[in-house]
Every structure is written in structure tokens, then in C-alpha cells.
Motif scaffolding. Structure first.
Motif, PDB file in Angstrom:
ATOM      1  N   HIS A 126       0.814  -1.216   0.000  1.00 24.25           N
ATOM      2  CA  HIS A 126       0.000   0.000   0.000  1.00 24.25           C
ATOM      3  C   HIS A 126       0.852   1.272   0.000  1.00 24.25           C
ATOM      4  CE1 HIS A 126      -3.799  -2.012  -0.051  1.00 24.25           C
ATOM      5  NE2 HIS A 126      -3.303  -2.884   0.814  1.00 24.25           N
ATOM      6  N   VAL A 127       1.983   1.263   0.679  1.00 23.50           N
ATOM      7  CA  VAL A 127       2.885   2.420   0.621  1.00 23.50           C
ATOM      8  C   VAL A 127       3.445   2.561  -0.797  1.00 23.50           C
ATOM      9  CG1 VAL A 127       5.054   3.410   1.474  1.00 23.50           C
ATOM     10  CG2 VAL A 127       3.447   2.360   3.086  1.00 23.50           C
ATOM     11  N   THR A 128       3.842   1.451  -1.393  1.00 24.50           N
ATOM     12  CA  THR A 128       4.358   1.475  -2.762  1.00 24.50           C
ATOM     13  C   THR A 128       3.294   1.949  -3.740  1.00 24.50           C
ATOM     14  OG1 THR A 128       5.906  -0.317  -2.290  1.00 24.50           O
ATOM     15  CG2 THR A 128       5.370   0.061  -4.601  1.00 24.50           C
ATOM     16  N   THR A 129       2.075   1.485  -3.571  1.00 25.70           N
ATOM     17  CA  THR A 129       0.998   1.890  -4.470  1.00 25.70           C
ATOM     18  C   THR A 129       0.714   3.380  -4.323  1.00 25.70           C
ATOM     19  OG1 THR A 129       0.087  -0.349  -4.422  1.00 25.70           O
ATOM     20  CG2 THR A 129      -1.369   1.406  -5.198  1.00 25.70           C
ATOM     21  N   ALA A 130       0.754   3.902  -3.097  1.00 26.74           N
ATOM     22  CA  ALA A 130       0.581   5.352  -2.895  1.00 26.74           C
ATOM     23  C   ALA A 130       1.681   6.107  -3.635  1.00 26.74           C
ATOM     24  CB  ALA A 130       0.591   5.685  -1.406  1.00 26.74           C
ATOM     25  N   TYR A 131       2.914   5.667  -3.476  1.00 34.10           N
ATOM     26  CA  TYR A 131       4.044   6.276  -4.188  1.00 34.10           C
ATOM     27  C   TYR A 131       3.806   6.222  -5.700  1.00 34.10           C
ATOM     28  CZ  TYR A 131       8.800   6.693  -6.098  1.00 34.10           C
ATOM     29  OH  TYR A 131       9.899   7.063  -6.826  1.00 34.10           O
ATOM     30  N   ASP A 132       3.425   5.046  -6.188  1.00 30.47           N
ATOM     31  CA  ASP A 132       3.243   4.861  -7.632  1.00 30.47           C
ATOM     32  C   ASP A 132       2.109   5.731  -8.187  1.00 30.47           C
ATOM     33  OD1 ASP A 132       5.307   3.017  -7.645  1.00 30.47           O
ATOM     34  OD2 ASP A 132       3.984   1.266  -7.654  1.00 30.47           O
ATOM     35  N   ILE A 133       1.024   5.862  -7.451  1.00 31.95           N
ATOM     36  CA  ILE A 133      -0.084   6.718  -7.891  1.00 31.95           C
ATOM     37  C   ILE A 133       0.414   8.148  -8.078  1.00 31.95           C
ATOM     38  CG2 ILE A 133      -2.231   7.838  -7.121  1.00 31.95           C
ATOM     39  CD1 ILE A 133      -2.976   5.096  -5.831  1.00 31.95           C
ATOM     40  N   LEU A 134       1.142   8.641  -7.088  1.00 34.19           N
ATOM     41  CA  LEU A 134       1.614  10.024  -7.148  1.00 34.19           C
ATOM     42  C   LEU A 134       2.673  10.205  -8.227  1.00 34.19           C
ATOM     43  CD1 LEU A 134       1.579  10.732  -3.344  1.00 34.19           C
ATOM     44  CD2 LEU A 134       0.012  11.651  -5.081  1.00 34.19           C
ATOM     45  N   ARG A 135       3.576   9.259  -8.335  1.00 30.98           N
ATOM     46  CA  ARG A 135       4.627   9.352  -9.362  1.00 30.98           C
ATOM     47  C   ARG A 135       4.007   9.304 -10.751  1.00 30.98           C
ATOM     48  NH1 ARG A 135       7.609  11.417 -11.738  1.00 30.98           N
ATOM     49  NH2 ARG A 135       9.644  10.789 -12.487  1.00 30.98           N
ATOM     50  N   HIS A 136       3.038   8.419 -10.919  1.00 27.39           N
ATOM     51  CA  HIS A 136       2.342   8.292 -12.209  1.00 27.39           C
ATOM     52  C   HIS A 136       1.630   9.592 -12.585  1.00 27.39           C
ATOM     53  CE1 HIS A 136       0.031   6.412 -15.424  1.00 27.39           C
ATOM     54  NE2 HIS A 136      -1.053   6.941 -14.905  1.00 27.39           N
ATOM     55  N   ASN A 137       1.220  10.349 -11.580  1.00 25.23           N
ATOM     56  CA  ASN A 137       0.504  11.605 -11.821  1.00 25.23           C
ATOM     57  C   ASN A 137       1.423  12.823 -11.812  1.00 25.23           C
ATOM     58  OD1 ASN A 137      -2.607  11.318 -12.058  1.00 25.23           O
ATOM     59  ND2 ASN A 137      -1.947   9.743 -10.608  1.00 25.23           N
ATOM     60  N   GLY A 138       2.710  12.601 -11.975  1.00 27.15           N
ATOM     61  CA  GLY A 138       3.635  13.696 -12.196  1.00 27.15           C
ATOM     62  C   GLY A 138       4.337  14.271 -10.991  1.00 27.15           C
ATOM     63  N   VAL A 139       4.087  13.752  -9.801  1.00 23.91           N
ATOM     64  CA  VAL A 139       4.789  14.244  -8.623  1.00 23.91           C
ATOM     65  C   VAL A 139       6.234  13.764  -8.711  1.00 23.91           C
ATOM     66  CG1 VAL A 139       4.905  14.237  -6.102  1.00 23.91           C
ATOM     67  CG2 VAL A 139       2.674  14.222  -7.256  1.00 23.91           C
ATOM     68  N   GLU A 140       7.167  14.696  -8.547  1.00 23.69           N
ATOM     69  CA  GLU A 140       8.579  14.355  -8.658  1.00 23.69           C
ATOM     70  C   GLU A 140       9.047  13.662  -7.389  1.00 23.69           C
ATOM     71  OE1 GLU A 140      11.043  17.533 -10.106  1.00 23.69           O
ATOM     72  OE2 GLU A 140       9.511  18.131 -11.565  1.00 23.69           O
ATOM     73  N   LEU A 141       9.039  12.355  -7.453  1.00 17.27           N
ATOM     74  CA  LEU A 141       9.465  11.501  -6.352  1.00 17.27           C
ATOM     75  C   LEU A 141      10.606  10.633  -6.841  1.00 17.27           C
ATOM     76  CD1 LEU A 141       5.947  10.302  -5.151  1.00 17.27           C
ATOM     77  CD2 LEU A 141       7.436  11.926  -3.961  1.00 17.27           C
ATOM     78  N   GLY A 142      11.484  10.293  -5.925  1.00 16.77           N
ATOM     79  CA  GLY A 142      12.591   9.407  -6.252  1.00 16.77           C
ATOM     80  C   GLY A 142      12.670   8.262  -5.257  1.00 16.77           C
TER      81      GLY A 142
END
Length: 171
Positions: free
Chosen positions: A144-160
Motif C-alpha cells: 500500500h505504501v508502494t501503491t501510494a508512491y506509484d499513484i503520485l509518481r504516475h501523476n507527475g509528482v517528482e518523487l525518487g
């Protein structure tokens, strides 16, 4: 050297939740900077049949608080799953971190063989404490933490990767 049930659970979950806080914060800042309605992110999904960001965070926090409570054989607090804004999600994650910090090692250590029963829609599932932690809680929490990260990254949030992993520490 061996690792205890407490060491393998509470500090690990707190670190994951702290990293989730960072991820949520970056998404909130991104929405403000780009003048995007924050609900675009909080309601986003990776695929139509998957849960939105808000539910990913609800489930990650429920998994963390439920883990500590079950391993310590105490009742977990009930959260109503009503948080939908970034501020509310931050507050929920922080409330979970604060709850986890109330546990002492002696409450959880020795729970390896404790019988834990989860009531699932498909029926109850029986675990020993160690199997519950290693085969259910940690994979579910990180999913669920990974999916939250992936949702945001997929929507353009600059995460690394370091936003997800957090900064290494020796403690």
C-alpha cells in the motif's frame, strides 16, 4: 546477533510511515505549485479497479496500528477512514506514528508464537505472531505504501527512490 519482534515491526513501520509523510508532503507541494486541485491526486488510482490514494493510506496506517496492537495483544484504536485531504492524510499518518511510539519492546517481544486470527471477508485466517508479521503485515504494508508512491509518481509528482526508502541511518 538476533532480531526481536519489536525491532522487526514497530521501528520498521514507523520508518515506512515517516517516508509516506514525505511522499504526501511532496504531492501537496506539487499540487500547490502547479495549481492542481489536490483531490486530483487524493482520488487518483493506478487502474480503475484499484483503490485511490486515500484508501492506500488508510490501509497502510490500519495495517501498521493493527500489527502492533495484535502482537502486543491489545485493542487497536479505530480510525473512521474519512480523511480525504492532504492535511487530513498527514494527520492520520502522524496519529499512527504517535500510536506506534507508545509501544515498548517488552509488549511485543516474545509474540513469535502468539495466535493471531484475522477476520477476512473470505473467512478467518490463523497466524503465529512471526508469520503474521513477516508473511502478512510487512508485505501488505509495503504494497500500500508502494501503491501510494506509484499513484503520485504516475501523476507527475517528482518523487525518487530515496523518498520511498528514506535516508539511511545507523540507528
Amino acid at each position: 546477533m538476533s532480531i526481536t519482534m519489536y525491532q522487526a515491526s514497530v521501528p520498521v513501520l514507523i520508518r515506512g510511515l515517516a517516508n509516506l509523510q514525505t511522499i504526501i508532503g511532496k504531492a501537496q507541494a506539487h499540487a500547490a505549485e502547479k495549481q492542481i486541485d489536490p483531490s486530483v491526486f487524493t482520488g487518483a488510482r493506478l487502474f480503475p479497479d484499484m483503490l485511490p490514494l486515500t484508501r492506500q493510506i488508510h490501509i497502510a496506517t490500519d495495517t501498521a496500528k493493527g500489527c502492533a496492537a495484535r502482537l502486543a495483544a491489545v485493542e487497536a484504536p479505530k480510525f473512521d477512514d474519512v480523511e480525504v485531504t492532504f492535511d487530513e492524510l498527514h494527520e492520520r499518518v502522524q496519529k499512527t506514528i504517535d500510536y506506534l511510539k507508545t509501544f515498548k519492546p517488552e509488549q511485543i517481544d516474545g509474540s513469535e508464537e502468539r495466535s493471531i486470527t484475522l477476520k477476512m471477508r473470505t473467512g478467518p485466517i490463523e497466524f503465529t505472531g512471526v508469520n503474521y508479521l513477516l508473511a502478512f503485515v510487512l508485505p501488505n504494508f509495503y504494497f500500500h505504501v508502494t501503491t501510494a508512491y506509484d499513484i503520485l509518481r504516475h501523476n507527475g509528482v517528482e518523487l525518487g527512490k530515496l523518498d520511498y526508502l528514506g535516508r539511511p541511518s545507523n540507528g
